[in-house]
Structure formats: structure tokens, C-alpha cells
Motif scaffolding. Structure first.
Motif, PDB file in Angstrom:
ATOM      1  N   TRP B 173       0.837  -1.208   0.000  1.00 37.45           N
ATOM      2  CA  TRP B 173       0.000   0.000   0.000  1.00 37.45           C
ATOM      3  C   TRP B 173       0.869   1.255   0.000  1.00 37.45           C
ATOM      4  CZ3 TRP B 173      -5.357  -0.087  -0.129  1.00 37.45           C
ATOM      5  CH2 TRP B 173      -5.987   1.149  -0.019  1.00 37.45           C
ATOM      6  N   MET B 176       2.527   1.895  -3.326  1.00 39.37           N
ATOM      7  CA  MET B 176       1.701   2.380  -4.423  1.00 39.37           C
ATOM      8  C   MET B 176       1.113   3.752  -4.174  1.00 39.37           C
ATOM      9  SD  MET B 176      -0.206  -0.855  -6.063  1.00 39.37           S
ATOM     10  CE  MET B 176      -1.041   0.307  -7.134  1.00 39.37           C
ATOM     11  N   PHE B 177       0.840   4.059  -2.908  1.00 35.61           N
ATOM     12  CA  PHE B 177       0.080   5.287  -2.673  1.00 35.61           C
ATOM     13  C   PHE B 177       0.807   6.290  -1.818  1.00 35.61           C
ATOM     14  CE2 PHE B 177      -3.100   1.777  -3.118  1.00 35.61           C
ATOM     15  CZ  PHE B 177      -3.355   2.036  -4.448  1.00 35.61           C
ATOM     16  N   ASP B 180      -0.237   9.672  -2.550  1.00 33.99           N
ATOM     17  CA  ASP B 180      -1.679   9.803  -2.776  1.00 33.99           C
ATOM     18  C   ASP B 180      -2.319  10.054  -1.413  1.00 33.99           C
ATOM     19  OD1 ASP B 180      -4.326   9.388  -3.268  1.00 33.99           O
ATOM     20  OD2 ASP B 180      -4.033   7.582  -4.477  1.00 33.99           O
ATOM     21  N   ALA B 183      -5.203   8.287   0.263  1.00 31.51           N
ATOM     22  CA  ALA B 183      -5.100   6.848   0.486  1.00 31.51           C
ATOM     23  C   ALA B 183      -4.595   6.468   1.885  1.00 31.51           C
ATOM     24  CB  ALA B 183      -4.189   6.227  -0.570  1.00 31.51           C
TER      25      ALA B 183
END
Lengths: 208, 208, 208, 208
Positions: B173, B176-177, B180, B183
Motif C-alpha cells: 500500500w 503504491m500510494f 496519494d 489513500a
DNA sequence: CATGAATGAGTCTTCATTCAT
DNA sequence: GATGAATGAAGACTCATTCAT
């Protein structure tokens, strides 16, 4: 080669190329994958691939777009159809090994983990369109059960992630050790045990 | 730049380069990372990097080698020192968010997931030297407890994987984020809830 | 190959590459010229060329920049040094065949005419930095003579263009028919006659 | 699209394609012009273009062939019809700005200057069939006048080139600075002044 | 030891040309 | 005749690796 003349035939061909691209991106990573290899994998020339996708990057985006959606729908259906939390857990832990073994989801996961950092917009879009929806479905089921005092649980959004975690784990495992025979373990037993432990953890045992 | 004359200074420098390489591999992926950028990141020239590593591939192997080991040791110590299963679970769920946030482990994970498929030997070596040892430690603790009838559990080897799964999940997680903002979720709460659910699932609650 | 290590050596090398580029652009046109051929023409590899110029387009701009300026200076000196209009006309019509035969100016003209339409900014910059200055010098001389009633003339700015026209004509001629033996004509006689006609046209005959 | 069935219709279509090709060659240069764009410019497909021309090179040759001839005829008529040298000069300097502004001649000039060097045969053919004839017409008129002692002139063949030079000059100017508003000058005034100066230079003033 | 100029293999992308429909 | 999908040769540009200084 055969020529795609109708719009439908062209859509099909786009899908064919996207599938080939997923395989190549999976095996080599985005940067190391060659456009020519992607095209040759399905019997076409490099040039033909460029008739359908403007660039390697556009192809990457199409791959993520194309193969993520169908699986979300599958999960949503399962969650919506199943009766209570226990049934949802059963359904998911039964479905999970099938999806993992089927191959496409771990491949997409690998591609996203490996290459999305270079495409932050793709990663974010994927989270919004796929991950958030999956988590929302599970969180919704848990919330309803909690409200009905069926289960004993902390924060449903975090619990949803804990339910999903072994799927990510096994997808990653598969990605990394696909060709490593010593590494294999029994996926069905793994998810079955996950289901049992979840139901105990939610104090659902009696109901199950 | 400074010259490394003693053998120790040279070892240090190898580590410095490996660290820079980890960061570049993490951000760009193996194929897209540039040797020059890796060297410049720590203030050296491309040429200097080649004095310490014969090739980009050799550098990749060194990176995996270098940064996986220390963390295994940390976990082994925790498992060995803690009293029983409950204590081990507490220790691990407390340690996990720290390790995830610290950054190196998720970075290695990303590099391995993204690029190891192109280096199967590296992946296998990593499993043997790192993953198997970690899993073995946890499995060992579970087995002992099961033998002593302290916990209610199925196959310890699978349970060990279920314990580790949320760590992989949150590492992925984070990878990837990272950038972001929408997220983010609370890592401490996540692992705390994981601990609670595990203890319930093992019917350890009373003991905790 | 030899290595350019000092800033001066690197400047020299840039000039060497620019010269080779002028020749290739002249012979093949911008689009058809190959970076590799440009580099090989002076004994280097493609890669070396890219150490000095970021792109083919940047090289094009450098070529125009590099070879236009020196000739402007030459003309300005001539105009400034010569006594009156007659002397300037004599000087220019004597210098013209030399410049045309020397080769660089017709080559630049060809490159600009052939390729500048694709680079409007380059064309405009060239006009401002080269052509306008040349025309301004001539126009200035004519204006002064007109004010002193030495010559009978219409608009000096247009007359300046009429003075220059045969130079463009012969540059273009040379470009197109360099390898066409039947096409050659006597450049010296041509410009000499141009001078005579100009002086008559300006009613300067007596003074000449 | 429409089908061309009769031989005349096919000849027309060749002309249509050649016109489109001239525009594209003018705007982009031979190498950078795309066959598809040429065809699309007149509403046809790439394939149709190949029904009329075997290759891009053949198309280039046809372009030069097609659009040079008509203008030669125009000039020849003017020269033949006009009374004496003065009348011819008047006619030419009146016609020149019209031809320059009309656009086709500068475009051909640009295409030839820019790309003919890569096609020496085309350049030579053009000289023989177009330029030599134009110069011959003018030279003829001058010779006759010289023989009749109407004008004071050196070598008629060189004088003919001096008469033509400003046309080339303004064609080149237009090519290079078409889109450069600051660069425009008054073409009619320019050629009118050219006429005046020519007549003075030939000592024709009285006669004009 | 350290540097960075030079090399050239490798890959994306374009586009003239062909040919099935 | 007309179309546009498919091909593959060609060329710009990158970057791992080498090596003169």
C-alpha cells in the motif's frame, strides 16, 4: 495477418494486444518490455501495435484499465448476493484461491506495484476505480453487521483491509516465487484457515 | 571526491552506493534507473561506481543482499526474547508500523516484486535467506505453543503467513500510494487491530 | 578518439560538429540528414554528438547561429571603411563572388531556405540578427548619399534590396547547379556588370 | 471517393494530387512530407495516391514538371508580344509582383532549392526546360536591342540574370518570411524601382 | 583512485509501401 | 478503383560500459 476492419474487430484486437502487453509487462517490467515483443507475441508486427495504441505509455494505461474492472464486478456480486458476514467471508475465501491461480490479478498487481510508482496518475486512478470500490463493499457489509451487533469488531475500514491482506500476500508470493518449486504452499488451505480465523476474530463462530 | 584507501572505507562506500541504488531502483525501477544518477545521488561520478560494482546487475544483487539481512535479525531477536505467542504478537504488531514507516523494507519489497522476476536467482536467494527464516521463526513459536496447547490453530506454517500478510499488505500500500494523500490510513491502529484479531483467532484472549 | 577536456577544446568540438552538420544539412536537408552521418563525417560516434547538442533541432539552431555572424561583420566593415556609395558598391561587388565561391554562405542560405519554414523562429531570428543588419548598413550609406544629393534614387531600403538581389541569385544558382557543368557562368563578370549598372542607375557614373 | 474512369479524369486527378504535393513539400520539405497528408489534403486515401504515382520520388518529379511549364509560357508570350526592351522591362516588372504573390512560383522555387540537391537530375531538367528558356527569351530581346544600338550593355546573358535576380530575391524572401509580419515590404514599389533602375542602367531612360 | 568523454548496442516511433477487402 | 490495415526499414535518442587523463 488478418485484418480488423469492423469497429468490433478492432476492439477485439485492442484487447488482444493489451493481453499480450500485460504478459510482457509482467515478465519484464514496463521499461524492459519491448513493443516488438508484445506485438510478435500475438503474431503481429510492431507497426500494427502502433495502429491501436499511440505509445507504450498509452498501452500501459489501457492494460490497467482493461483487466482490473471485470474482477471488481465479480467481488461486488459475491458481496451483494451472500447473506451475512459469515457467508461473505466464506464466499471470498473460496473465491480468492481461484482468482489468484487464474493469474490475471497477480499479474496486474505485479505490474502496478513494479511500475505504477513511475505513473502516479495510473496508480491513483486504479485505487479510486478498483481498490476503493472493493474495500467499500467489504466495509459496508461489516458496518451493517456491526450495527446489528452480529460481530465484535473495531474499525470496519481497517478490518476490511485485514480481510484483503492475505489476498495481496498470496498474489505477491505467487509473483515472486512462481518458478520456485520449494516455495509453493496450499492456497486453498491457506484461505480456508484465513476464513476460520476471521470468523473467530469477529466472534462469529457460532453463526458459521 | 574523497578517496577510499582502507578496505573498511571501501566496504563503507559499497554500502553508500547500494543505498543510493536502492532509492533509484525504488523510484524508477531497475531498467529505468541510471547508473549516473545513482552515483551522483551520493556525490560520485559514474566511473567511481564501476570501481565498486562490475555491472548494474551486480549492483542490484548487492542491494538485495545488503538491506534484507539486518531486518531479519531484528525480527529473530524479538521472537527469541518475547515470552509466549501473545508477547510475540504484541511485539510484532508494535514493530510492524515502525518498520513500514521507516521505509527501507517497503522499498526492497517494491524492488523485488517489480524487478526480481527478471532475476529469478535473486528472488530465490532472497526467499531462502530472508523470508524462510522469518517465517521459520514465527512458525517455531506457534508450533511450541500448539504443542503446549496454549493456542487453537491449524497449520502453523500457514498461520505464520497469515500473521505476516498485513505487513506485506501495508508495505505494498505504501509503495503504491505514497504520494496519494487520500489513500493514507492509520498504520498503528491497523496493526493493533490485527493483534487483537489474531489473539482472538488463536483463542489467546484470556492470556493476553 | 581524442577527448575534449578543457572548455576551449569543447567549444572547438562544438564548432567542428556544427560545420559537419552544415554540410550534411546542405546536402540532404534537415529531415533527411542523419545524426550518425554528421558525427562520422568528423570521425566521431553518434553518442559524442549528443554530448554537445541535445537534439537535432538544437544542432540546426547552432549551425545557423554559428556561421551567419562572421559574414555580417565582414560586410559591415567593408561598408564602414569604404569612402562613398561608389566605393561601397565596388567593394561589395568585388567581395560578393569571393563569398559565393567560398561556399559557406550559399550553404547556409540553402539550409535556411529549405528548412527554415519548418522552424519559423529560426528564420525570424536570422532575419533580425543577420539580414536586417546587412540591409541596414547598405540602406544607411544610400540615405547619407541621397541626403548629400550624390545619388538619384527612390526608396533607399528598396534600393538596398536591389543591390543584394544578385548575391541571393547567384547563391541560389550555385546551390542548385553546383554539379551541373553547363550551368556555370562567370561570377566576377556578373558582379562587375552589376556594379556598372548600379552606378549608372544611381547616376553615379561620373563619380565612379 | 469519386472514381476517375476516363483518361482525362485520371489526368485531372494526377494534377490534383500534384498540387497537394506541392503544398505539402513546400510546408514540410520533401523528406518530412507524408504521403497520407498529401492524399488527405484533397480528400483521398493514401492508397489512391499510389494508383497515380509509383513512389514519393515520382510524385516529386511530377510536381516540378507540372507547375513550372505554364509560367514559362506566360513569360515567353510577354516577351514576344512587347515592343522593345523598355516594354519588356515594363511588362516583366509589372508581372513579377503578381507572380510572386500568386504563390506557386515561390513554392516551386522553395521545393527546388530545398530538395533538388537530393535529386540532381530533377534540378538539371528544370534548368534546361524552364530556366534556360526564360533566360534565353530575355537574352534574345537584349541582344537584338544591343545590335540595334538601342541599349548600352555588357554581356546580354549576364544582364538577363541581373534582370531576373530581384524576382528570385523576392521569391526567397517570401518563402522565408511569409509569416514574419515585420519583414514585409512593398513588392510593387520594389519592382517599379527595379524597372526604373534597369532602364537607366541600359541608358534607355529617354526611350521609356 | 576518480573523472567524465566517447562508444555503440538497443528501443521507441514514424511512415513509405503493399495488399486484402 | 478506392480504402486503410499491416509491414518493416530507418532514424532519433538513451545509457551501460570502457578508458584516456
Amino acid at each position: 495477418m488478418q485484418r480488423a476492419r469492423t469497429p468490433e474487430a478492432k476492439d477485439d484486437r485492442r484487447g488482444v494486444f493489451a493481453g499480450a502487453a500485460l504478459d510482457e509487462f509482467y515478465e519484464k517490467g514496463f521499461a524492459a518490455a519491448r513493443m516488438e515483443d508484445i506485438a510478435r507475441r500475438v503474431g503481429f508486427s510492431k507497426g500494427a501495435l502502433y495502429l491501436y495504441f499511440d505509445s507504450k505509455e498509452a498501452l500501459f494505461e489501457a492494460v490497467v484499465e482493461n483487466f482490473a474492472m471485470p474482477n471488481v464486478a465479480r467481488l461486488e456480486t459475491v458481496a451483494a448476493t451472500a447473506g451475512g458476514v459469515g457467508a461473505v467471508i466464506d464466499a471470498m475465501t473460496t473465491l480468492a484461491p481461484v482468482i489468484i491461480r487464474e493469474g490475471r490479478i497477480p499479474k496486474i498487481a505485479k505490474v502496478l506495484i513494479g511500475d505504477a510508482p513511475a505513473f502516479p496518475a495510473v496508480a491513483t486512478a486504479y485505487r479510486q476505480k478498483v481498490i476503493d470500490r472493493v474495500l467499500a463493499v467489504i466495509t459496508g457489509v461489516l458496518k451493517k453487521a456491526k450495527a446489528a451487533s452480529e460481530i465484535d469488531i473495531g474499525e470496519p475500514a481497517l478490518a476490511a483491509r485485514l480481510i484483503v491482506a492475505p489476498m495481496i500476500f498470496s498474489a505477491v508470493w505467487r509473483i515472486m516465487f512462481e518458478h520456485d518449486d520449494e516455495a509453493h504452499f496450499d492456497l486453498d488451505a491457506f484461505f480456508s484457515q484465513h476464513g476460520i480465523m476471521l470468523k473467530r476474530a469477529f466472534k462469529l463462530e457460532a453463526a458459521a
